[in-house]
Design an enzyme around this catalytic site. Structure first.
Site, PDB file in Angstrom:
ATOM      1  N   TYR A  28      -7.156  -8.875  11.442  1.00 60.89           N
ATOM      2  CA  TYR A  28      -5.340  -8.667  11.936  1.00 60.89           C
ATOM      3  C   TYR A  28      -5.273  -8.810  13.078  1.00 60.89           C
ATOM      4  O   TYR A  28      -6.606  -9.151  14.305  1.00 60.89           O
ATOM      5  CB  TYR A  28      -5.504  -6.965  12.146  1.00 60.89           C
ATOM      6  CG  TYR A  28      -4.619  -6.262  11.114  1.00 60.89           C
ATOM      7  CD1 TYR A  28      -3.704  -6.530  10.503  1.00 60.89           C
ATOM      8  CD2 TYR A  28      -6.320  -6.125  10.090  1.00 60.89           C
ATOM      9  CE1 TYR A  28      -3.768  -6.230   8.751  1.00 60.89           C
ATOM     10  CE2 TYR A  28      -5.641  -5.385   8.991  1.00 60.89           C
ATOM     11  CZ  TYR A  28      -4.322  -5.559   8.648  1.00 60.89           C
ATOM     12  OH  TYR A  28      -4.036  -4.716   6.962  1.00 60.89           O
ATOM     13  N   GLU A  36     -12.570  -1.932   2.372  1.00 64.21           N
ATOM     14  CA  GLU A  36     -13.106  -1.969   3.299  1.00 64.21           C
ATOM     15  C   GLU A  36     -14.392  -0.871   3.496  1.00 64.21           C
ATOM     16  O   GLU A  36     -14.503   0.267   4.610  1.00 64.21           O
ATOM     17  CB  GLU A  36     -12.238  -1.388   4.441  1.00 64.21           C
ATOM     18  CG  GLU A  36     -11.279  -2.738   4.341  1.00 64.21           C
ATOM     19  CD  GLU A  36     -10.153  -2.699   5.522  1.00 64.21           C
ATOM     20  OE1 GLU A  36     -10.456  -1.214   6.402  1.00 64.21           O
ATOM     21  OE2 GLU A  36      -9.699  -3.618   6.171  1.00 64.21           O
ATOM     22  N   GLN A  61       2.109  -5.900   6.285  1.00 62.47           N
ATOM     23  CA  GLN A  61       2.188  -5.893   4.287  1.00 62.47           C
ATOM     24  C   GLN A  61       3.869  -6.485   4.227  1.00 62.47           C
ATOM     25  O   GLN A  61       4.219  -6.182   4.611  1.00 62.47           O
ATOM     26  CB  GLN A  61       2.483  -3.978   3.703  1.00 62.47           C
ATOM     27  CG  GLN A  61       0.512  -3.666   4.648  1.00 62.47           C
ATOM     28  CD  GLN A  61      -0.078  -2.677   3.443  1.00 62.47           C
ATOM     29  OE1 GLN A  61       1.168  -2.135   3.507  1.00 62.47           O
ATOM     30  NE2 GLN A  61      -0.643  -1.819   3.830  1.00 62.47           N
ATOM     31  N   GLU A  75      -5.950  -9.462   3.761  1.00 64.20           N
ATOM     32  CA  GLU A  75      -5.003  -8.495   4.463  1.00 64.20           C
ATOM     33  C   GLU A  75      -5.107  -9.315   5.874  1.00 64.20           C
ATOM     34  O   GLU A  75      -6.523  -9.433   6.510  1.00 64.20           O
ATOM     35  CB  GLU A  75      -5.558  -7.248   4.997  1.00 64.20           C
ATOM     36  CG  GLU A  75      -5.667  -5.652   4.083  1.00 64.20           C
ATOM     37  CD  GLU A  75      -6.085  -4.479   4.016  1.00 64.20           C
ATOM     38  OE1 GLU A  75      -6.416  -4.432   5.295  1.00 64.20           O
ATOM     39  OE2 GLU A  75      -6.445  -3.800   3.304  1.00 64.20           O
ATOM     40  N   GLU A  94       1.268  -1.537   0.362  1.00 59.87           N
ATOM     41  CA  GLU A  94       0.536  -0.208   0.049  1.00 59.87           C
ATOM     42  C   GLU A  94       0.841   1.159   0.130  1.00 59.87           C
ATOM     43  O   GLU A  94       2.224   1.566   0.298  1.00 59.87           O
ATOM     44  CB  GLU A  94      -0.824   0.081   1.423  1.00 59.87           C
ATOM     45  CG  GLU A  94      -1.949   0.852   1.742  1.00 59.87           C
ATOM     46  CD  GLU A  94      -2.672   1.456   2.341  1.00 59.87           C
ATOM     47  OE1 GLU A  94      -2.422   0.111   3.375  1.00 59.87           O
ATOM     48  OE2 GLU A  94      -4.134   1.507   2.167  1.00 59.87           O
TER      49      GLU A  94
HETATM   50  O1  AHR Z   1      -3.115  -2.118   6.071  1.00 62.69           O
HETATM   51  C1  AHR Z   1      -3.248  -1.351   7.057  1.00 62.69           C
HETATM   52  C2  AHR Z   1      -4.499  -1.097   6.147  1.00 62.69           C
HETATM   53  O2  AHR Z   1      -5.761  -2.147   7.435  1.00 62.69           O
HETATM   54  C3  AHR Z   1      -5.700  -1.479   4.735  1.00 62.69           C
HETATM   55  O3  AHR Z   1      -4.989   0.368   4.811  1.00 62.69           O
HETATM   56  C4  AHR Z   1      -7.055  -1.108   5.447  1.00 62.69           C
HETATM   57  O4  AHR Z   1      -7.482  -1.718   4.391  1.00 62.69           O
HETATM   58  C5  AHR Z   1      -6.844  -1.747   6.905  1.00 62.69           C
HETATM   59  O5  AHR Z   1      -7.528  -1.016   7.944  1.00 62.69           O
END
Ligand code: AHR
Length: 492
Positions: free
Chosen positions: A239, A173, A345, A296, A25
């Site tokens: 996450y 998102e 990432q 993600e 990103e």
């Molecule tokens: O990976 C960081 C951020 O996490 C991304 O931009 C978003 O899609 C998510 O909330």
């Protein structure tokens, strides 16, 4: 003592190599300073793209790379990033630190990067601040082989032949930063925007809809109901955060056993999420035509002290390596539905596989797990039964060992193990059924302390060590899986 029986004659499906995808990103130093240094940099580069990171990622056989976001995608207007560098507008990267984005890394640079990596591009479009026409023209610009205003513009900008863009995300998102939409509204948005993501020539685009945030099962239900027949994939974002997203996520390097345990437990939660979202998808798509794309995933800790909090720069310890291994084992288990995953990432952001500091580059423990697991790419998942002891902490318990096994196209059997305990080594008795193998080799990734990491001063503190050729008798062998380790063995 744990025990595993591998049934080499029972294949459970193909592990799509795209599970080993990455995500890049325009955030912090992922693109600028990570992938891109510009053509005039002293750092060795090809057309502005760092040579060292390309070489390191080629070694991992990165199959697919997602870009330009994330949240950034929903602010991105692709026309800003093509043509003469000097004329490209400078914009504010509002999501990530309010920095100036000079748009020097745009469509041509990304697609050239993918060619250098040998990775397939996965582009995420803008459906909240961007228009349908803009998205339609982007796809035409990149992939149309005939003459049209967009293909002529591409040619004028220096690229004669169209690129292949096999994966396209219709928004990011959209339940949050990407427009705060309700699932009913997004379902229709997907149908509308997705219509104009066209297949030109033989470039067939796999269209990925914005899926749920973690356990938002209602989102999956509504979007599948409204837009399921129009999509090829549905994304999932989750996450691993040991603390609280808003009140403090926890440090990447300073943590105690309780935080270690919580991190493992929360990584294991991915299994429940995929199981439940898949069950909802089964309702609308019993043939599993629509893939679940975990585009993600990874750890999210507090940014390293002294760094811009908007850059999401965090160090990466052996704990991150375990999180990667646990997730891969889960993705494999669900290979019937999970066809792609993209760690967040690739460089210098969140659970990065590579960290850079000016001209220096280091490989993180997570990088090593990707490298050890690449043998599973496109392999056949094998059935296995495992009996393992528990790892207990603060009166809670989780399995001590998680595992996965696959057979490659050449008939090699690869088995990976994660020992989630930071305290105890574990012996595991392995039995192979349905095949005869006589030799074993492999590698072990572990560390002395649970918060060990690779720094620019000590880049190889956490690095794999080899298991040399070991003879196997009667298809039975014993392995020692050290505490807090990831192990991969190959049986031949
Ligand atoms: O990976 C960081 C951020 O996490 C991304 O931009 C978003 O899609 C998510 O909330």
């Amino acid at each position: 003592m744990s025990k595993i029986i591998i049934n080499a004659d029972i294949k459970k499906g193909e592990i799509n190599k795209n599970i080993y995808g990455n995500f890049a990103e325009h955030l912090g130093r992922c693109i600028y300073g990570g992938f891109w240094v510009g053509k005039d940099s002293d750092i060795p580069n090809v057309n502005g793209i760092r040579k060292d990171v390309v070489e390191a990622l080629r070694e991992l056989k990165i199959p697919v790379l997602r870009w330009p976001g994330g949240c950034f995608a929903e602010e991105y207007h692709w026309m800003d990033g093509v043509g003469d560098y000097e004329k490209r507008p400078k914009i504010i990267n509002v999501h990530w630190g309010g920095t100036v984005e000079n748009n020097h890394f745009g469509t041509h640079e990304f697609l050239e990067l993918c060619e250098m990596l040998g990775a397939q591009p996965y582009i995420c479009g803008n459906v909240s601040s961007g228009e349908v026409r803009e998205m339609k023209e982007w796809v035409e610009y990149m992939t149309f082989d005939g003459l049209s205003p967009m293909s002529e513009l591409r040619i004028a900008n220096g690229r004669e032949k169209p690129w292949r863009v096999p994966y396209f995300g219709v928004g990011n998102e959209n339940w949050g930063n990407g427009g705060n939409m309700r699932p009913e509204y997004y379902g229709d948005i997907f149908r509308k925007y997705g219509t104009y993501v066209r297949n030109y020539g033989d470039n067939k685009v796999f269209k990925i809809a914005c899926g749920p945030n973690a356990d938002d099962y209602n989102w999956t239900d509504k979007v599948m109901k409204i837009a399921g027949p129009f999509m090829d994939g549905l994304s999932l974002h989750y996450y691993t955060i040991p603390g609280d997203f808003f009140k403090g996520k926890g440090s990447a390097t300073i943590f105690d056993e309780t935080e270690w345990f919580t991190t493992m437990k929360k990584a294991l939660y991915m299994d429940q999420l995929i199981t439940k979202h898949s069950a909802i998808m089964d309702k609308y798509d019993p043939d599993k035509r629509v893939a679940l794309i975990v585009d993600e995933w990874g750890t999210w800790f507090d940014a390293e002290p002294g760094t811009n909090p908007g850059f999401l720069y965090q160090q990466n310890t052996i704990r991150d390596a375990l999180v990667a291994g646990i997730n891969f084992n889960i993705f494999h288990d669900h290979c019937e539905r999970v066809k792609m995953a993209n760690i967040a990432q690739a460089i210098n952001v969140l659970q990065a596989v590579i960290l850079t500091e000016d001209s220096k580059m280091i490989l993180t423990p997570t990088y090593h797990v990707f490298n050890m697991y690449k043998v599973h790419q496109d392999a056949q998942l094998l059935s296995f039964e495992i009996k393992t002891s528990d790892y207990e902490c603060s009166e809670e318990k989780i399995p001590k060992i998680t595992a996965t096994a696959s057979m490659s196209s050449e008939g090699k059997i690869n088995i990976s193990f994660c020992n989630l305990s930071p305290l105890d080594d574990e012996d595991i008795l392995c039995e192979l059924r349905g095949e005869n193998k006589t030799k074993l080799k492999g590698s072990i990734l572990t560390a002395e302390n649970m918060n060990d990491y690779n720094s620019f001063e000590e880049p190889n503190k956490v690095a794999p060590v080899k298991i040399d050729d070991v003879n196997i008798n009667n298809n039975k062998f014993k392995l020692l899986i050290p505490k807090m380790s990831v192990v991969t063995v190959t049986l031949e």
